[in-house]
Design an enzyme around this catalytic site. Sequence first.
Site, mmCIF file in Angstrom:
data_model
loop_
_atom_site.group_PDB
_atom_site.id
_atom_site.type_symbol
_atom_site.label_atom_id
_atom_site.label_comp_id
_atom_site.label_asym_id
_atom_site.label_seq_id
_atom_site.Cartn_x
_atom_site.Cartn_y
_atom_site.Cartn_z
ATOM 1 N N GLU A 2 35.501 68.433 62.094
ATOM 2 C CA GLU A 2 36.326 69.408 61.353
ATOM 3 C C GLU A 2 37.282 70.123 62.304
ATOM 4 O O GLU A 2 37.486 71.343 62.219
ATOM 5 C CB GLU A 2 35.414 70.434 60.648
ATOM 6 N N GLU A 62 25.146 72.468 58.114
ATOM 7 C CA GLU A 62 24.889 73.866 58.499
ATOM 8 C C GLU A 62 23.463 74.321 58.175
ATOM 9 O O GLU A 62 23.252 75.374 57.574
ATOM 10 C CB GLU A 62 25.933 74.782 57.847
#
Length: 363
Positions: free
Chosen positions: A264, A158
């Site tokens: 994910e 991220e």
Amino acid sequence: MNYSKYFNSIFIITIVSLLLSCNGSDKKEKLKGLKEHADFPIGTAIKIKTLSKDEKLQKLQISNFNSITSASDMKMNNITPKEGVYSWGIIDSIVGYAHKNNQRLFGHNLIWHSSTPNWVKEKAAKDSLWLGTFMKEYITKYVTRYKGKVAAWDVVNEGLESHGGNVRKTMWYNALGKDYIAKAFQYAHEADPEAILFYNDFNIERDTLKLNSTLKMIKELQAKGVPISGLGFQMHIRMDTPNEVIANSLKKAVKTGLQIHISELDIIFNKHDDTRRGGIQVYEKLTDEMKQEQAKKYKSIVKMYKTIVPKEQQYGITFWDFTDRDTWIKGFFNINDWPTIFDEQLEPKPAYFGFLEGLKEKN
Ligand code: G3I
């Protein structure tokens, strides 16, 4: 001898054994987990504490998955909670579990703003040069220790803002500049040249600006010879995330030549604004119709992955928690939702069978 009686009983025995053997292979088919039907690894992230306490969960995990990611324990705040303290115990047990059950261990993650321990933040605020030295030391120590045991790492997680194309102004960025990303990959590669090294992020399957920016960053890293070998699409999606948009994003991503990991995966019904407690409860109940729609969506994701990502770039599909009982979504966004493939009683949902169909179907 009464021949008709003899043939009758042979006939009955044959039919009964045929039925029994059909039943047997049906059972075998049912026992076969997702991993048995896939040409690429099927993984799940899971909290190791939850897994170790629950035998049923373990059985499901072992029969369905051949790759495992620790949902929390391998992050920096758990590895080094205090200055000078490194706690490897849980990771050693995950390594043991993965080895025993013949599963690939995926390392999540090395550098993530959200799991940077406070002591590191405090020290870096006083001395940004120290942070550079610490990052090198941390990555080198960690990756060297698990060399050959952890197959791949999310090296940077991220690194871009939640939406749009800007770099996330984290402590790492503020102290070390954009180059912290390249350096993290370099250090990880030096510690384990065989490990597959990923940049991992969310919203890139649907936010075109963010995806383009990610791809631009990857191109720049590749041009500089930075040892990046994979791109992770977290793929926390909603039922209304358009399939065409996801497909286009995957098509662009494969052009990097990198390994592509759906890292994910989960699919929610309700809405959120990407922030903690930012959920909006639109659906109160999960209906049969919603279950069927979710099954179709899971099937589409696998089919897209199989058709768009070339075999040699398929690093696998990983679920982020695989039961509606344990999903992070409810606690984090403070909503009730049903994003995974097993229900709260740990029974497979239509979503499970949709995913399975997607795996089994020829392209
Ligand atoms: O282990 C402690 C426990 O001892 C304590 O009693 C309890 C009290 O809150 O906390 C426990 O730690 C929690 C940990 O999960 C293990 O359950 C942390 O508070 C909690 O913050 C942590 O949350 C994880 C989160 O990342 C932050 O690390 C979630 O499980 C995990 O699903 C989530 O995963 C992230 C990915 O890394 C990146 N992508 C998004 C994804 C979902 O947010």
